[in-house]
Scaffold this active site. Structure first.
Site, PDB file in Angstrom:
ATOM      1  CG  HIS A 228     -11.789  16.736  -1.504  1.00 38.37           C
ATOM      2  ND1 HIS A 228     -10.657  16.994  -2.269  1.00 38.37           N
ATOM      3  CD2 HIS A 228     -12.307  15.583  -1.994  1.00 38.37           C
ATOM      4  CE1 HIS A 228     -10.506  16.053  -3.175  1.00 38.37           C
ATOM      5  NE2 HIS A 228     -11.488  15.183  -3.034  1.00 38.37           N
ATOM      6  CE  LYS A 230      -8.764  13.250  -0.219  1.00 41.37           C
ATOM      7  NZ  LYS A 230      -9.021  14.263  -1.251  1.00 41.37           N
ATOM      8  CG  ASP A 235       2.095  11.830  19.809  1.00 41.27           C
ATOM      9  OD1 ASP A 235       0.944  11.742  20.284  1.00 41.27           O
ATOM     10  OD2 ASP A 235       2.898  10.886  19.784  1.00 41.27           O
ATOM     11  CG  HIS A 403      -7.104  10.510  -6.708  1.00 48.15           C
ATOM     12  ND1 HIS A 403      -6.861  10.738  -5.361  1.00 48.15           N
ATOM     13  CD2 HIS A 403      -8.377  10.927  -6.925  1.00 48.15           C
ATOM     14  CE1 HIS A 403      -7.941  11.256  -4.795  1.00 48.15           C
ATOM     15  NE2 HIS A 403      -8.875  11.384  -5.713  1.00 48.15           N
ATOM     16  CE  LYS A 405      -6.726  14.817  -4.853  1.00 50.01           C
ATOM     17  NZ  LYS A 405      -7.479  14.446  -6.008  1.00 50.01           N
ATOM     18  CG  ASP A 410      10.085  28.891 -12.255  1.00 47.29           C
ATOM     19  OD1 ASP A 410       9.782  28.522 -13.396  1.00 47.29           O
ATOM     20  OD2 ASP A 410       9.890  30.041 -11.842  1.00 47.29           O
TER      21      ASP A 410
END
Length: 485
Positions: A228, A230, A235, A403, A405, A410
């Site tokens: 999952h 991404k 470089d 979508h 995450k 704090d």
């Protein structure tokens, strides 16, 4: 010979084989199930309904991806030696020396993060928030066009649509000017990606790798384990990670999702080597190829932010992703704000949220009202009575599908990555998370989430009570599917 007797005997032997397979698989469930409750449920199903339970178990029942762990055992041994040398060499100037710089409580908090991380906390990083698809793809394509040596890129989903074809063109352009391009994709997430799309990349010299590795026919049934992540690394100096896959919906350019809310990161500094290490491990699993010519000597970025990378998955010896969130929540003193498309916490994380709220921490959970999955229509309400009773505030994002995450603890820790707040991301998926310990970044994340909360509606137990019995039943039933959601 009596044909009827022969048929009955054949059927009887077939039934015996099915039940024997059920018993043997039940032994596997006892030895490998994640929890005693899960083991009990599988044993009961395999013993009573083996014909139905056997295929379900081999698709959904396993919680450890032994292939990955076995394949990378020697590879990781070499990495561990190399990382140990790097900590005394090129990484040394960037490592955080906790005992000289922090009080005792902070030492313990940061040490726990370090122990779970792919690369421990380092200074000298730049971390930039990319809010929504336009900002993400503009920065990503700019970096791809500036690549001089190599590009490492992997996505869970890539579509052959407008943004997918633009992404392909940038990879093709890089390959044609002599840049080494390696592209990894998940076979479940990219099952719709046409062969012609991949063939055009390969013909231009792009190295493609599906995240499968050599498997026999039985292991191919294990669709539960998905990559999952991404990640893009250019470089060895610039990296990207976050919620965006490659598809028009991630720009809010589809009829089903005219508004898509997501967050990505652009990073520089030694943290990029953590993303690169995660990619190198996945690539080795898929190809058995060790990547040569990668830049492992980090350079300080313009900013001086403290951050780490944690790549987690079902091959981990401990459940690092769930522990990361549990530890972050338990360390909170003022606030824990969590934005997630899917809120399906396990008992450990749920308890941490409840205890945080009970001790006076401002705990907020932001979810979308509109989901990309019919099952998640009821999820926002499934855990509502338990968390709201303890003082957790739950918000539904209204403009469209959210979508991202993201978590904020704090003014100390900002967490952005690929992992959802659910059992699948905690235990079944391969995920990558960046934890930034920087007051300025935490302030930016707080402002971002405050804007999201302004566009959200708070829901309470009273809202659930006003729903129909069928809706409330569906919400409760949703929790039964939590292990595979």
């Amino acid at each position: 010979m009596d044909l009827g007797t022969f048929d009955l005997g054949l059927a009887g032997w077939g039934l015996f084989v099915v039940y024997a397979a059920g018993v043997l698989t039940a032994v596997d469930a006892v030895m490998n199930a994640r929890t005693p409750q899960g083991a009990t449920a599988w044993v009961f199903a395999l013993a009573t309904l083996p014909l139905a339970a056997l295929p379900l178990y081999w698709i959904f029942g396993r919680f450890k991806f032994e292939d990955y762990l076995t394949t990378l055992r020697d590879f990781d041994s070499e990495i561990a030696d190399g990382l140990a040398k790097a900590k005394e060499g090129p990484l040394r100037p960037f490592l955080i020396r906790d005992k000289r710089e922090s009080d005792g409580r902070e030492v313990g908090e940061m040490r726990a993060f370090d122990e779970m991380a792919t690369l421990p906390f380092t200074r000298g990083n730049d971390v930039r928030l990319l809010i929504n698809g336009d900002a993400t793809f503009e920065a990503l394509f700019e970096a791809l066009d500036a690549a001089e040596d190599y590009i490492l890129t992997q996505f869970y989903i890539v579509h052959d649509d407008d943004i997918g074809r633009r992404y392909k063109r940038h990879l093709l352009d890089a390959a044609r000017r002599g840049v080494t391009v390696r592209f990894m994709y998940d076979t479940v997430g990219c099952w719709k990606l046409p062969k012609a799309y991949k063939r055009e990349l390969e013909d231009a010299g792009v190295c493609l790798c599906p995240f499968t590795g050599p498997r026999n026919w039985l292991k191919k049934l294990r669709l539960n384990f998905r990559n999952h992540r991404k990640i893009t690394v250019v470089d060895g100096r610039i990296g990207f990670v976050g919620g965006h896959n490659v598809g028009d919906e991630y720009l809010g350019n589809t009829e089903d999702f005219p508004h898509w809310r997501d967050t990505h990161l652009r990073v520089e500094g030694p943290i990029v080597q953590g993303l690169q290490l995660s990619f190198a491990r996945d690539w080795y699993y898929g190809t058995r190829e060790e990547l040569d010519g990668l830049v492992w000597a980090p350079e300080a970025a313009g900013a001086d932010r403290t951050a780490l990378v944690m790549s987690s998955g079902p091959a981990d010896e401990i459940e690092t992703c769930g522990l990361l969130y549990t530890h972050a929540i338990e360390s909170a003193e003022k606030r824990v704000w969590i934005a997630t498309p899917y809120f399906v916490p396990d008992g450990r994380v749920l308890g941490a949220l409840q205890l945080a709220a009970l001790r006076g921490v401002d705990v907020r959970v932001i979810m979308p009202r509109t989901s990309d999955s019919v099952l998640f229509k009821w999820v926002p309400y499934a855990y509502l009575p338990e968390v709201e009773r303890a003082g957790v505030k739950v918000y539904l994002y209204e403009p469209g599908f959210m979508h991202q995450k993201v978590a904020l603890v704090d003014d100390d820790f900002a967490i952005v990555g690929t992992a959802n707040f659910d059992n699948r991301s905690f235990r079944l998926n391969f995920e990558t998370t960046v934890v930034t310990r920087d007051a300025e970044i935490c302030g930016e994340v707080a402002s971002m989430l405050e804007r999201d909360i302004e566009r959200a509606t708070r829901i309470t137990r009273e809202d659930l009570a006003d729903k129909s019995f069928a809706f409330r039943f569906a919400a409760n039933a949703t929790q039964l599917l939590a292990p595979v959601l």
